[in-house]
Structures are given as structure tokens and as C-alpha cells.
Scaffold this active site. Structure first.
Site, PDB file in Angstrom:
ATOM      1  N   ASP A  99      -3.487   9.123  16.050  1.00  0.00           N
ATOM      2  CA  ASP A  99      -4.068   8.793  14.746  1.00  0.00           C
ATOM      3  C   ASP A  99      -4.664   7.374  14.769  1.00  0.00           C
ATOM      4  O   ASP A  99      -4.493   6.604  13.831  1.00  0.00           O
ATOM      5  CB  ASP A  99      -3.000   8.920  13.647  1.00  0.00           C
ATOM      6  CG  ASP A  99      -3.614   9.031  12.256  1.00  0.00           C
ATOM      7  OD1 ASP A  99      -4.836   9.293  12.154  1.00  0.00           O
ATOM      8  OD2 ASP A  99      -2.869   8.850  11.266  1.00  0.00           O
ATOM      9  N   GLY A 138       1.057   5.141   1.692  1.00  0.00           N
ATOM     10  CA  GLY A 138       0.547   6.091   2.677  1.00  0.00           C
ATOM     11  C   GLY A 138       0.809   7.506   2.202  1.00  0.00           C
ATOM     12  O   GLY A 138       1.246   7.714   1.061  1.00  0.00           O
ATOM     13  N   GLY A 172       0.824  -1.201   0.000  1.00  0.00           N
ATOM     14  CA  GLY A 172       0.000   0.000   0.000  1.00  0.00           C
ATOM     15  C   GLY A 172       0.852   1.241   0.000  1.00  0.00           C
ATOM     16  O   GLY A 172       2.086   1.181   0.120  1.00  0.00           O
TER      17      GLY A 172
HETATM   18  P1  ATP Z   1      -0.520   7.653   6.466  1.00  0.00           P
HETATM   19  O1  ATP Z   1      -0.489   8.723   5.448  1.00  0.00           O
HETATM   20  O2  ATP Z   1      -1.880   7.005   6.645  1.00  0.00           O
HETATM   21  O3  ATP Z   1       0.096   8.025   7.763  1.00  0.00           O
HETATM   22  P2  ATP Z   1       1.809   6.049   5.979  1.00  0.00           P
HETATM   23  O4  ATP Z   1       2.673   6.643   4.927  1.00  0.00           O
HETATM   24  O5  ATP Z   1       2.248   6.165   7.405  1.00  0.00           O
HETATM   25  O6  ATP Z   1       0.315   6.482   5.832  1.00  0.00           O
HETATM   26  P3  ATP Z   1       0.839   3.451   6.388  1.00  0.00           P
HETATM   27  O7  ATP Z   1      -0.577   3.883   6.480  1.00  0.00           O
HETATM   28  O8  ATP Z   1       1.495   3.079   7.649  1.00  0.00           O
HETATM   29  O9  ATP Z   1       1.711   4.512   5.650  1.00  0.00           O
HETATM   30  O10 ATP Z   1       0.932   2.222   5.376  1.00  0.00           O
HETATM   31  C1  ATP Z   1       0.516   2.272   4.019  1.00  0.00           C
HETATM   32  C2  ATP Z   1      -0.129   0.953   3.628  1.00  0.00           C
HETATM   33  O11 ATP Z   1       0.725  -0.148   3.917  1.00  0.00           O
HETATM   34  C3  ATP Z   1      -1.429   0.690   4.323  1.00  0.00           C
HETATM   35  O12 ATP Z   1      -2.346   0.209   3.359  1.00  0.00           O
HETATM   36  C4  ATP Z   1      -1.157  -0.413   5.285  1.00  0.00           C
HETATM   37  O13 ATP Z   1      -2.219  -1.302   5.370  1.00  0.00           O
HETATM   38  C5  ATP Z   1       0.051  -1.127   4.697  1.00  0.00           C
HETATM   39  N1  ATP Z   1       0.921  -1.542   5.807  1.00  0.00           N
HETATM   40  C6  ATP Z   1       1.610  -0.706   6.614  1.00  0.00           C
HETATM   41  N2  ATP Z   1       2.288  -1.400   7.551  1.00  0.00           N
HETATM   42  C7  ATP Z   1       2.012  -2.703   7.332  1.00  0.00           C
HETATM   43  C8  ATP Z   1       2.401  -3.928   7.986  1.00  0.00           C
HETATM   44  N3  ATP Z   1       3.202  -3.912   9.043  1.00  0.00           N
HETATM   45  N4  ATP Z   1       1.932  -5.098   7.498  1.00  0.00           N
HETATM   46  C9  ATP Z   1       1.096  -5.108   6.436  1.00  0.00           C
HETATM   47  N5  ATP Z   1       0.692  -3.991   5.780  1.00  0.00           N
HETATM   48  C10 ATP Z   1       1.127  -2.801   6.211  1.00  0.00           C
END
Ligand code: ATP
Length: 435
Positions: free
Chosen positions: A134, A22, A20
Site C-alpha cells: 500500500d 484512517g 487524522g
Molecule cells: P488507512 O485506511 O489509509 O489504512 P489507517 O487507519 O491505517 O488508514 P493511517 O492512514 O495510518 O490510518 O493514519 C491516519 C492519519 O493519521 C493519516 O492522516 C496520517 O497522516 C496520520 N498519521 C498516521 N501515523 C502518523 C504518524 N506516525 N505521525 C503523524 N501522523 C500520522
């Protein structure tokens, strides 16, 4: 970054598939080329504004300190000239958000099982002065069987000095934002409890309580406490939601009050009680019996057969005058048996057991996704490999023959738990996450 591991590099991993994207990262499912172990690798471009890089640095420093079965583990971080990498525990069941979408909504028992774990994770965070800021369905990840919930994404988390320290910067996701934060008033840990209330509601109803297409509309609904609780929910569920979504942050339940709320203590499910007096000296030194017993009486509902059945268990008990099962007192014969047992420990086997978590008052027992068992009690951590032969105790590696005596006791405890889990098919028959 100071926490970065000098020993890891992207070359050490094979990318299996993207998981995914983020707001500031891409996340991949990866496999260690050396060990075949699977992880989630969060990749952040270095050419981000300083604010975003500070957020990553903060995320690493907070998540690195957290070790709990209901919190996504950050194993390490490393970087190269273009990217920063966070090597995370892989949660193959995806987000709780997607799971609810797929099922429309969860039953009360499934909500109870997952939300009890989420509140256990929040309890650990708050006990360490960590304010997540969050919490939402998208930041709760699941194991393959959707039985274990883990809090992730510590990008907005902060460390605070005391329970009542307040923040003003508005952040988080509108659907889960507390009325005090939405009104730009100072807000603190109670805002995580509000978000937890939104999560419980969303599990039971299928969408968060203030869900609207427009952010402004959502914020107005939050400020006016404009939501409705469907009639089909039980009285306990309605009461819990109302107490979590209290507009006054001081009136919201604390994590320990939440854990003892009747919604989480539904007596129609047999309680699996793992003795928490393990560290009580009498018991610790003298008792070798399996450490899991059923509730007060010896009967419980066998959910597999749908009948009240006597659950045979090998815990040695004696009847008190009130008829309750009590652990036998320490005596010499037990001491002899104990020392004999310590000399001939049989390797435990975790073959065919699914991931499992059970929280104790002073720790937890976990069968991990990797198939090892962790026993964490009174600040001592023992991890045993799936074949029972490799033991990590307080950060050092041992074998069955070389482990110290204090590790042997935890090993026996782990072994007894495995026996009882197998014997009662805990994972299939009961609500095994019920704590
Ligand atoms: P945000 O903008 O929401 O803060 P971010 O850049 O911090 O996003 P995450 O939301 O942590 O990123 O992760 C992005 C994607 O990756 C999400 O769809 C999440 O489900 C997947 N993902 C993150 N960590 C894991 C994990 N440990 N195992 C499986 N999938 C994960």
C-alpha cells in the site's frame, strides 16, 4: 495481542490533538506524561470484525521488527477493554501527499532527496521479505522540515517467503496498483516498485500517473499503460519513470538498480561521501580522522554561494597516482593517537542540529527528531543523547566512562560526523540527504 506492552496504558499519555482518521483507526498526537516525549498514537476500536483485528495484529508484528530511519517506528502496542493502541514515532511534517498538494509539485532535486529515502526504506522491507502492498503518497510521512521521508501504515503488509512469491488478493489503492494486480494476475514485490514509480511521478508532476475520478477508469488506464510524461522533466527522470512503470514486472528495476540510476546520481550536486570502509580493519583500528569527505576531488559546488569552491576538510588523505584522495595507511603513530583519544573522549553535542539521515552501504547515521544521534553500522547500534552523556549500545545504557571499547569507536565516529556536519553546514549548504 502477544506483542502488547503490559507497562503502558492510555493514562500515561496526554492527548495534544487528532492527527487524522484512517479506514479503521483514529490517530492522535500525544505526549508521554512521564518523559514529555511526543508520539503518534493509533487507536483502534476492539469491536471490529475479526478480519480488521487480524490486520492490526499483522501490522504490529511486522512494524515492530523494523528499525530504519526511513520507516515509521512502532515503539510499542498496548490495549484495554475497548481499544488497541499503537505507539508510533511522531512525524510532524504530515503526509507527503499534503506537502505535494501544497507545493503543487516538487523540484527534481527535492524529489531525488525524498524518493532516495523512500527507496532506501523499500530496500530494507524487501531485504526482509516484507511486501508493503500500500505504498502511496498518503503513507509516506515527513519530519517537520520536510527533509526526511518515512514509510508508514503497514496494515496491508505481508511477509513472503522468497522474492518471487506471488499473491492474488487484490488490495492497495487504485492510483498505485500495478497492472498485474489490477488484472487479477499473481503479483509480488515488483508491485511495490510500480507504486514507487507512481510516487516518483506524483512528486514531479503533482498527481499520480493514472489519476482519474472513477476507479474503473483508473484501473483501465493502468492496464493499458495510459499515461504521459511531461516534457519539462529531465531525461533521467523520464527514463527512471519509464523503467519503474514497466508493464512487465520482471523488467522493473530492482531496489539496488534504482539507487544507482542516474536520476539519483546527479553529478551536479557535490557528493557527500561518508567512508563506508569504516569496518575495514586497517581503517577501523588505525584511522582517527573524520569520516566524512567530499567526492573524488577536493572541490565541490558550494550551493550556498553558487560557486565551485574548494571544500576544506580535515580528513587526512594522500594523493594516489590518479590524484584521488585515499585514506592514509595505518601506522604506529596513529595507533598511539587512537589509544590516547579513546581515553579522553569529549562529549559530543547535538545542540542546534536539525534531523539528518545519511545511509551507508552497511548502515546509517541519523540525527533523530528527538535530538539524539544514532549510528548503525554492521549490525551494531549506538545511540547518544543530545548532550553526549547517555549512550545506548546494543540495547544497554552506558555513560562516557562506562561504555565498552567497541562503543567508544562508534562514539568517536558519531562525534566526527557531528563535527563535519557542523563545519560544512551540511544541512544548509548541500543536499544533505544525497547519498
Ligand atoms: P488507512 O485506511 O489509509 O489504512 P489507517 O487507519 O491505517 O488508514 P493511517 O492512514 O495510518 O490510518 O493514519 C491516519 C492519519 O493519521 C493519516 O492522516 C496520517 O497522516 C496520520 N498519521 C498516521 N501515523 C502518523 C504518524 N506516525 N505521525 C503523524 N501522523 C500520522
Amino acid at each position: 495481542m502477544e506483542e502488547a506492552s503490559p507497562t503502558q496504558s492510555i493514562e500515561n499519555f496526554e492527548i495534544i490533538r487528532p492527527l487524522g482518521r484512517g479506514g479503521y483507526s483514529d490517530v492522535f498526537h500525544v505526549k508521554s506524561i512521564e518523559t514529555n516525549e511526543e508520539f503518534a498514537l493509533k487507536v483502534i476500536k476492539r469491536n471490529k470484525p475479526a478480519q480488521a483485528l487480524n490486520r492490526v495484529k499483522n501490522e504490529i508484528s511486522i512494524q515492530m521488527k523494523l528499525e530504519h530511519p526511513n520507516i515509521v517506528k512502532l515503539h510499542t502496542s498496548f490495549e484495554d477493554s475497548s481499544f488497541i493502541y499503537l505507539l508510533l514515532e511522531y512525524c510532524s511534517g504530515g503526509e507527503l501527499h499534503s506537502y505535494i498538494k501544497q507545493k503543487e509539485r516538487l523540484s527534481e532535486s527535492e524529489t531525488r532527496r525524498l524518493c532516495k529515502q523512500i527507496i532506501n526504506g523499500i530496500d530494507l522491507l524487501h531485504s526482509k521479505g516484507i511486501f508493503h502492498r500500500d505504498l502511496k503518497l498518503g503513507n509516506v510521512l515527513l519530519n517537520k522540515n520536510k527533509t526526511i521521508a518515512k514509510i508508514g501504515d503497514f496494515g496491508l503488509a505481508i511477509e513472503i517467503e522468497g522474492d518471487d512469491e506471488m499473491r492474488r488478493t487484490i488490495c492497495g489503492t487504485p492510483n498505485y496498483i500495478s497492472p498485474e494486480a489490477a488484472s487479477r494476475k499473481p503479483y509480488g514485490l515488483a508491485s511495490d516498485i510500480w507504486a514507487f514509480g507512481c510516487i516518483v511521478y506524483a512528486c514531479l508532476v503533482g498527481k499520480p500517473p493514472f489519476d482519474c475520478p472513477e476507479v474503473k477508469q483508473t484501473l483501465n488506464k493502468v492496464k493499458n499503460l495510459d499515461y504521459s510524461i511531461p516534457d519539462y522533466l529531465s531525461q533521467n527522470a523520464k527514463d527512471l519513470i519509464a523503467q519503474l512503470l514497466s508493464p512487465d514486472p520482471w523488467k522493473r528495476l530492482s531496489t539496488s538498480q534504482i539507487m544507482s540510476h542516474p536520476f539519483f546520481n546527479n553529478n551536479s550536486i557535490p557528493k557527500l561521501q561518508i567512508k563506508t570502509d569504516y569496518c575495514n580493519r586497517d581503517y577501523y583500528e588505525g584511522d582517527t580522522s573524520p569520516l566524512i569527505k567530499t567526492g573524488k576531488a577536493r572541490t565541490g559546488t558550494d550551493t550556498k554561494n553558487g560557486s565551485r569552491a574548494s571544500i576544506a576538510h580535515s580528513t587526512r588523505t594522500t594523493q594516489s597516482s590518479e590524484g584521488e584522495n585515499m585514506p592514509l595507511k595505518y601506522d604506529q603513530s596513529q595507533q598511539v593517537r587512537r589509544s590516547l583519544q579513546l581515553e579522553s573522549i569529549q562529549p559530543l553535542s547535538l545542540y542546534n542540529l536539525d534531523p539528518f539521515v545519511h545511509t551507508l552501504n552497511n548502515g546509517y547515521i541519523e540525527i533523530t527528531n528527538q535530538g539524539s544521534i544514532k549510528v548503525y553500522i554492521a549490525k551494531r547500534l549506538l545511540e547518544v543523547s543530545s548532550d553526549g552523556q547517555v549512550i545506548f549500545y546494543q540495547g544497554k545504557r552506558y555513560t562516557l566512562k562506562t561504555m565498552p571499547r567497541s562503543a567508544q569507536k562508534l562514539y568517536l565516529y558519531a562525534s566526527n560526523c557531528v563535527d563535519v556536519i557542523r563545519k560544512h553546514s551540511v544541512q544548509n549548504s548541500f543536499d544533505s540527504q544525497y547519498i
